[in-house]
Design a protein around this motif. Sequence first.
Motif, mmCIF file in Angstrom:
data_model
loop_
_atom_site.group_PDB
_atom_site.id
_atom_site.type_symbol
_atom_site.label_atom_id
_atom_site.label_comp_id
_atom_site.label_asym_id
_atom_site.label_seq_id
_atom_site.Cartn_x
_atom_site.Cartn_y
_atom_site.Cartn_z
ATOM 1 N N ASP A 48 -8.321 1.271 2.046
ATOM 2 C CA ASP A 48 -8.024 0.337 3.147
ATOM 3 C C ASP A 48 -8.421 0.942 4.490
ATOM 4 O OD1 ASP A 48 -7.018 -1.105 1.133
ATOM 5 O OD2 ASP A 48 -5.014 -1.390 1.971
ATOM 6 N N LYS A 54 -7.361 -4.457 8.395
ATOM 7 C CA LYS A 54 -6.119 -4.674 9.141
ATOM 8 C C LYS A 54 -4.999 -4.948 8.148
ATOM 9 C CE LYS A 54 -8.155 -6.648 13.297
ATOM 10 N NZ LYS A 54 -9.329 -7.422 12.829
ATOM 11 N N ARG A 55 -3.744 -4.760 8.614
ATOM 12 C CA ARG A 55 -2.611 -5.062 7.738
ATOM 13 C C ARG A 55 -2.565 -6.561 7.460
ATOM 14 N NH1 ARG A 55 1.132 -2.105 6.086
ATOM 15 N NH2 ARG A 55 2.656 -3.777 6.024
ATOM 16 N N ARG B 310 8.301 -3.458 10.351
ATOM 17 C CA ARG B 310 7.730 -2.183 9.927
ATOM 18 C C ARG B 310 7.729 -1.184 11.078
ATOM 19 N NH1 ARG B 310 3.312 -0.147 6.424
ATOM 20 N NH2 ARG B 310 2.001 1.147 7.736
#
Lengths: 181, 394
Positions: A48, A54-55, B310
Amino acid sequence: MAKIGSRAYGVLAEFSGTGPLLSAAKKIHEAGYKKYDCHSPFPIHGMDQAMGMKRSPIGYMVGFTGACGLLGMLYLTYWVSVVEYPLVISGKPLFSWQAYVPPVFAITILVSAFMATFGMLVLNKLPRFNHPLFNSESFKRFSDGGFFISLEAGDPKYDEVKVTEFLKSIGATKVEVVTDE
Amino acid sequence: MQIDLKTYRLTDPGKLGMIALVVGILGLLVSILGFTSDRTQFFYSYLVAFVFWTSIGLGGLFFTMLHHLADAKWSMVLRRISESVMSTLPLMGLFAIPLLFGIHDLYHSSHADVMATDELLKAKEPFLNQAFFIIRTVGYFVIWSLLTFFLFRNSVKQDSVHSDKLTAQWRRVSAPGMILFAVTSTFAAFDWLMSLDPHWYSTIYGVYMFTGGFLAAISFIILSASYQRRQGILKEEITIEHYHDLGKLLFGFLVFWAYMAFSQYFLIWYANIPEETVWFLDRWENAWKSLSLLMIFGHFAFPFLALLTRGAKRSVVWLSVMSCWILFMRWVDIYWLAMPTLHEHGPQFSWIDLSTMCGIGGIFIWYCWRKYTSHPVLPVNDPGLKESLEFVNN
């Protein structure tokens, strides 16, 4: 080479292992390509980051859906037991929020789980019946021993000749053009 | 503070231990003054402080056994902290001794005249009697101390001996240890807090106390790690990834705590039987109501939202702030459980509450820190350590 009368989907490059695949992914990302993907029989740590991904927005999608489920179910339980069909149960007030907690909780979890599952499928552009990459003979090994990178023709920087040269220069053992029939 | 990076021993443990010891001794001296001025208040305050710190120790024991049982790798760098936290349990056994002299002041059911006239309590006499109470309390601490001694000794032994046997041994002990832990911590909660109101009972009470204690223990572990981080110790070893996982545990157990608290309340509310509802009524009338509301919003709603994202779980500063808040709410929780028996008309905070908290807490932290600093701060020989150091969340 592309057959006459068919569109090129993109190029498919094969690599010899995880190391070359990782470094190639990093170089493609640095070269500024956007529409490409890596295929390996198993997940590779650090892929990743190498691809500069990107998340996923899935967390926020699930959070939003969960909040909607919570408020929606709270309203439904309220509307049923206070507005539409008022019924006194064991002498408790009509608006007994305590009794609503289990269904509200359960619906919140349910719609969140739905969003997590189906949202993930949509973000992955699934379900679909076929994929142009399956037209490639060598790609059939993608799930047992092949390491591939596919670069789509839809990429703004796509140029079949240049991309083929580029992929070869970063360590591809074999580069082919895949058609979208 | 200084660390020798070859052996991972602290060459200079800093002043924390000394400060804690001084605060502890001063707190205990002031508490003795409290004992002479208001005996009943002293024993209630002492009980709250004692249960608060014991439950942190128990949380440490649970964390360590869970780590062994699950063969966890990520938490390897935190193992010495959780082991030091649990090693305070024998010490807490000493702190249980004054409690045994306060049975009469604390527990209604220890009065012979009450037991003689109260039919319901008469039926509970085989359990609610002084001799059995003392036997049980001693029993809990014997079991906890044995588990603690064994797990700590084996862990330290691993620093000098290369052997797979140790790992197999502590796993074999942790499995029955977990069952013993569940039974003893449940009954300890029944004995020390629930029997303050001998007519009332709730079977979920033990689990409720355990979740709160584990929350406090995670907070304590986060604060221990971040304290060292500020001093420049273990900065590379306990990374943001480990904090992230601690944050997830903290968040998960916050929800679990609320789940237990609501389950306890919900069934009693639904059944609406006076002998059960009276306990919540005591806490929903007069000024106690504001404390009950503080529990709902301060112990669940606020930290839930504050730790939801998060980013929040990956910020050491924010996690530390929330850990302090949760420790504070843990104290409010135990105060809210115990004190309505003494102050029926609303909470009355006393200076003895503070002095007993500082007294036991100071000694607790001093002892915990002493245990921590007298051994390498990481389990240097554990084969899983490398994996823990490289651990990342994905």
